[in-house]
Design a protein around this motif. Structure first.
Motif, short mmCIF file in Angstrom:
data_model
loop_
_atom_site.label_atom_id
_atom_site.label_comp_id
_atom_site.label_asym_id
_atom_site.label_seq_id
_atom_site.Cartn_x
_atom_site.Cartn_y
_atom_site.Cartn_z
N LEU A 12 0.81 -1.22 0.00
CA LEU A 12 0.00 0.00 0.00
C LEU A 12 0.84 1.27 0.00
CD1 LEU A 12 -2.67 -1.17 2.56
CD2 LEU A 12 -3.11 -0.58 0.17
N ARG A 13 2.15 1.12 0.11
CA ARG A 13 3.09 2.25 0.18
C ARG A 13 2.78 3.15 1.38
NH1 ARG A 13 5.85 1.58 -4.46
NH2 ARG A 13 4.77 0.99 -6.35
N ILE A 14 2.64 2.50 2.54
CA ILE A 14 2.37 3.20 3.79
C ILE A 14 3.62 3.14 4.65
CG2 ILE A 14 1.01 3.18 5.92
CD1 ILE A 14 -1.27 1.94 4.30
N ASP A 15 4.07 4.31 5.12
CA ASP A 15 5.27 4.39 5.95
C ASP A 15 4.96 4.56 7.43
OD1 ASP A 15 6.99 4.17 3.75
OD2 ASP A 15 6.91 6.33 3.38
N SER A 16 3.83 5.16 7.74
CA SER A 16 3.52 5.45 9.14
C SER A 16 2.86 4.26 9.81
CB SER A 16 2.61 6.67 9.24
OG SER A 16 1.30 6.32 8.87
N SER A 17 2.74 4.34 11.11
CA SER A 17 2.08 3.28 11.87
C SER A 17 0.68 3.71 12.33
CB SER A 17 2.94 2.89 13.07
OG SER A 17 3.14 4.01 13.91
N ALA A 18 0.20 4.82 11.82
CA ALA A 18 -1.09 5.37 12.26
C ALA A 18 -2.25 4.42 12.01
CB ALA A 18 -1.34 6.71 11.56
N ASP A 19 -2.21 3.65 10.94
CA ASP A 19 -3.32 2.76 10.60
C ASP A 19 -3.01 1.28 10.86
OD1 ASP A 19 -4.99 4.80 9.80
OD2 ASP A 19 -4.41 4.70 7.70
N ASP A 20 -2.01 0.99 11.67
CA ASP A 20 -1.61 -0.40 11.89
C ASP A 20 -2.74 -1.28 12.43
OD1 ASP A 20 0.87 0.20 10.92
OD2 ASP A 20 1.96 -0.24 12.77
N ILE A 21 -3.49 -0.78 13.38
CA ILE A 21 -4.59 -1.58 13.96
C ILE A 21 -5.65 -1.85 12.90
CG2 ILE A 21 -6.47 -1.57 15.65
CD1 ILE A 21 -4.54 -0.05 17.53
N LEU A 22 -5.97 -0.83 12.13
CA LEU A 22 -6.94 -0.98 11.04
C LEU A 22 -6.45 -2.00 10.02
CD1 LEU A 22 -9.58 0.18 9.78
CD2 LEU A 22 -8.12 1.85 8.62
N LEU A 23 -5.18 -1.90 9.63
CA LEU A 23 -4.60 -2.81 8.65
C LEU A 23 -4.58 -4.25 9.16
CD1 LEU A 23 -1.68 -0.60 7.32
CD2 LEU A 23 -3.69 -1.35 6.03
N LYS A 24 -4.28 -4.44 10.44
CA LYS A 24 -4.29 -5.79 11.01
C LYS A 24 -5.69 -6.39 10.94
CE LYS A 24 -0.42 -5.11 14.17
NZ LYS A 24 -0.02 -4.97 15.58
N GLY A 25 -6.69 -5.57 11.19
CA GLY A 25 -8.07 -6.04 11.09
C GLY A 25 -8.43 -6.43 9.66
#
Length: 112
Positions: A12-25
């Motif tokens: 997804l070309r994501i560098d930050s960890s802001a959406d990590d919980i969402l992505l894990k879901g």
């Protein structure tokens, strides 16, 4: 199953960890979706060398779609067609059927 959060974020070309919980879901939901579409009776099936790469690509593609189209508010109506996931699921269904047949799952169907 070897999909790591880092693999999904790279896709997804994501560098930050802001959406990590969402992505894990989304990753978990995608894994469950793909497994339910193929078969859940044989967990060892998903650990085969020929299956794991296809499974991982399907999970990444589906989870990426969940993330990309997560909002229902948009100026333009989008109709995502996940051809990669559908194609891989179709392939793996055939491989899964052969896998359980080789294990004798259908032996009881034969008349004697």
């Amino acid at each position: 199953m070897t999909v790591e959060l880092a693999d999904l974020k790279t896709s997804l070309r994501i560098d930050s960890s802001a959406d990590d919980i969402l992505l894990k879901g989304y990753q978990s939901a995608a894994e469950n979706y793909v497994k339910n579409a193929i078969g859940t009776d044989e967990d060892d099936f998903y650990n085969q060398d020929t299956v794991t790469p296809l499974f991982d690509v399907a999970v990444i593609a589906l989870a990426s779609g969940y993330y990309t189209f997560r909002t229902s508010l948009s100026l333009v109506q989008a109709f995502p067609v996940d051809l990669a996931t559908d194609s891989i699921i179709a392939q793996l269904r055939g491989v899964y059927a052969q896998y359980i047949a080789d294990k004798g799952a259908f032996d009881g169907d034969k008349s004697t």
